[in-house]
Design a protein around this motif. Structure first.
Motif, mmCIF file in Angstrom:
data_model
loop_
_atom_site.group_PDB
_atom_site.id
_atom_site.type_symbol
_atom_site.label_atom_id
_atom_site.label_comp_id
_atom_site.label_asym_id
_atom_site.label_seq_id
_atom_site.Cartn_x
_atom_site.Cartn_y
_atom_site.Cartn_z
ATOM 1 N N LEU A 148 29.104 5.092 43.343
ATOM 2 C CA LEU A 148 28.300 4.860 42.143
ATOM 3 C C LEU A 148 29.135 4.983 40.869
ATOM 4 O O LEU A 148 29.010 4.180 39.945
ATOM 5 N N VAL A 149 30.001 5.980 40.835
ATOM 6 C CA VAL A 149 30.868 6.162 39.663
ATOM 7 C C VAL A 149 31.830 4.981 39.536
ATOM 8 O O VAL A 149 32.024 4.436 38.448
ATOM 9 N N ALA A 150 32.432 4.554 40.628
ATOM 10 C CA ALA A 150 33.368 3.425 40.602
ATOM 11 C C ALA A 150 32.657 2.156 40.146
ATOM 12 O O ALA A 150 33.190 1.377 39.347
ATOM 13 N N PHE A 151 31.445 1.928 40.608
ATOM 14 C CA PHE A 151 30.676 0.761 40.199
ATOM 15 C C PHE A 151 30.399 0.816 38.702
ATOM 16 O O PHE A 151 30.540 -0.175 37.989
ATOM 17 N N GLY A 152 30.012 1.977 38.205
ATOM 18 C CA GLY A 152 29.721 2.143 36.779
ATOM 19 C C GLY A 152 30.946 1.941 35.909
ATOM 20 O O GLY A 152 30.863 1.401 34.811
ATOM 21 N N LEU A 153 32.106 2.347 36.379
ATOM 22 C CA LEU A 153 33.333 2.194 35.605
ATOM 23 C C LEU A 153 33.809 0.747 35.575
ATOM 24 O O LEU A 153 34.424 0.317 34.604
ATOM 25 N N ASN A 154 33.539 0.008 36.616
ATOM 26 C CA ASN A 154 33.980 -1.382 36.688
ATOM 27 C C ASN A 154 33.050 -2.342 35.960
ATOM 28 O O ASN A 154 33.444 -3.447 35.628
ATOM 29 N N ARG A 155 31.826 -1.935 35.740
ATOM 30 C CA ARG A 155 30.870 -2.785 35.051
ATOM 31 C C ARG A 155 31.084 -2.656 33.550
ATOM 32 O O ARG A 155 30.991 -1.562 33.002
ATOM 33 N N PRO A 156 31.380 -3.755 32.865
ATOM 34 C CA PRO A 156 31.603 -3.655 31.416
ATOM 35 C C PRO A 156 30.317 -3.284 30.701
ATOM 36 O O PRO A 156 29.263 -3.847 30.974
ATOM 37 N N GLY A 157 30.422 -2.334 29.812
ATOM 38 C CA GLY A 157 29.271 -1.915 29.034
ATOM 39 C C GLY A 157 29.228 -2.649 27.708
ATOM 40 O O GLY A 157 30.163 -3.351 27.341
ATOM 41 N N GLU A 158 28.159 -2.511 27.003
ATOM 42 C CA GLU A 158 28.022 -3.094 25.675
ATOM 43 C C GLU A 158 28.906 -2.302 24.730
ATOM 44 O O GLU A 158 28.746 -1.096 24.576
ATOM 45 N N SER A 159 29.863 -2.984 24.097
ATOM 46 C CA SER A 159 30.804 -2.279 23.235
ATOM 47 C C SER A 159 30.475 -2.425 21.755
ATOM 48 O O SER A 159 31.076 -1.759 20.930
ATOM 49 N N THR A 160 29.553 -3.294 21.413
ATOM 50 C CA THR A 160 29.188 -3.433 20.017
ATOM 51 C C THR A 160 27.944 -2.618 19.724
ATOM 52 O O THR A 160 27.028 -2.551 20.541
ATOM 53 N N ILE A 161 27.941 -2.035 18.558
ATOM 54 C CA ILE A 161 26.805 -1.222 18.138
ATOM 55 C C ILE A 161 26.109 -1.945 17.000
ATOM 56 O O ILE A 161 26.635 -2.035 15.897
ATOM 57 N N ARG A 162 24.975 -2.512 17.280
ATOM 58 C CA ARG A 162 24.200 -3.256 16.286
ATOM 59 C C ARG A 162 23.530 -2.275 15.325
ATOM 60 O O ARG A 162 23.132 -1.184 15.701
ATOM 61 N N SER A 163 23.380 -2.723 14.099
ATOM 62 C CA SER A 163 22.713 -1.911 13.092
ATOM 63 C C SER A 163 21.237 -1.746 13.452
ATOM 64 O O SER A 163 20.572 -2.706 13.839
ATOM 65 N N GLN A 164 20.742 -0.553 13.273
ATOM 66 C CA GLN A 164 19.320 -0.282 13.475
ATOM 67 C C GLN A 164 18.510 -0.710 12.246
ATOM 68 O O GLN A 164 17.301 -0.591 12.227
ATOM 69 N N MET A 165 19.220 -1.215 11.227
ATOM 70 C CA MET A 165 18.567 -1.620 9.983
ATOM 71 C C MET A 165 18.123 -3.077 9.987
ATOM 72 O O MET A 165 17.468 -3.509 9.045
ATOM 73 N N ILE A 166 18.457 -3.832 11.031
ATOM 74 C CA ILE A 166 18.029 -5.226 11.094
ATOM 75 C C ILE A 166 16.495 -5.262 11.044
ATOM 76 O O ILE A 166 15.821 -4.570 11.792
ATOM 77 N N GLY A 167 15.966 -6.077 10.122
ATOM 78 C CA GLY A 167 14.513 -6.163 9.956
ATOM 79 C C GLY A 167 13.954 -5.140 8.979
ATOM 80 O O GLY A 167 12.752 -5.126 8.720
ATOM 81 N N LYS A 168 14.812 -4.303 8.425
ATOM 82 C CA LYS A 168 14.378 -3.277 7.471
ATOM 83 C C LYS A 168 14.985 -3.557 6.097
ATOM 84 O O LYS A 168 15.967 -4.281 5.966
#
Length: 175
Positions: A19-39
């Protein structure tokens, strides 16, 4: 049954490793979108980054017409690469304002003299407070703000041809 009980801890450990190896090999979302969109843009007033030029305040972004706000710095290498795209926006009649992050007026002036100046207003955010309030995590970043001062779109990183089309479409949609 006794053998099964002896091998059970090893089996659980191997399952955990898989499970750990699978999680490390799967690319995660690296961009952090602003929580202010729509505000609404948070209230701020930034001093002028350059003498003789207007600074930037939140009230400048709620005048009835959409605007683009580019967060940049003279020390930012990707900001150099996106400079021609920002000039293309200016040539299309799209107003571009800027927030200069942790910078000095003389460095900003040299940057704009060398790479061109697409900005109508440039506010100096010496301690990145406004940058963080907008939900920006780095430079460059660009926001489309509608005429009511609502953040409608964000481009993280430098603007290339694809992002330029995206910004123009978001600007048109914000009208």
């Amino acid at each position: 049954m006794k053998r099964l009980i002896l091998w059970l801890p090893l089996g659980i450990f191997l399952l955990f490793v898989a499970l750990v190896a699978f999680g490390l090999n799967r690319p995660g979302e690296s961009t952090i979108r602003s929580q202010m969109i729509g505000k609404a843009v948070p209230e701020f007033t930034l001093p002028a980054a350059l003498a003789g030029r207007p600074g930037l305040a939140s009230r400048d972004l709620a005048t009835g017409a959409p605007r683009i706000v580019n967060i940049f710095a003279s020390w930012c290498v990707p900001c150099i690469a996106e400079a021609p795209q920002l000039m293309a926006l200016k040539r299309q009649g799209i107003p571009v304002d800027a927030i200069a992050i942790r910078d000095r007026p003389e460095d900003i002036a040299a940057f704009l003299a060398k790479y061109d100046d697409p900005y109508e207003r440039i506010g100096l955010d010496a301690d990145s407070r406004v940058q963080l309030a907008l939900g920006s995590s780095g430079v460059p970043e660009t926001f489309v703000i509608d005429g009511k001062g609502i953040i409608r779109h964000q481009v993280i990183g430098g603007i290339g041809p694809q992002q330029l089309r995206e910004l123009v479409a978001a600007y048109e949609a914000a009208r």
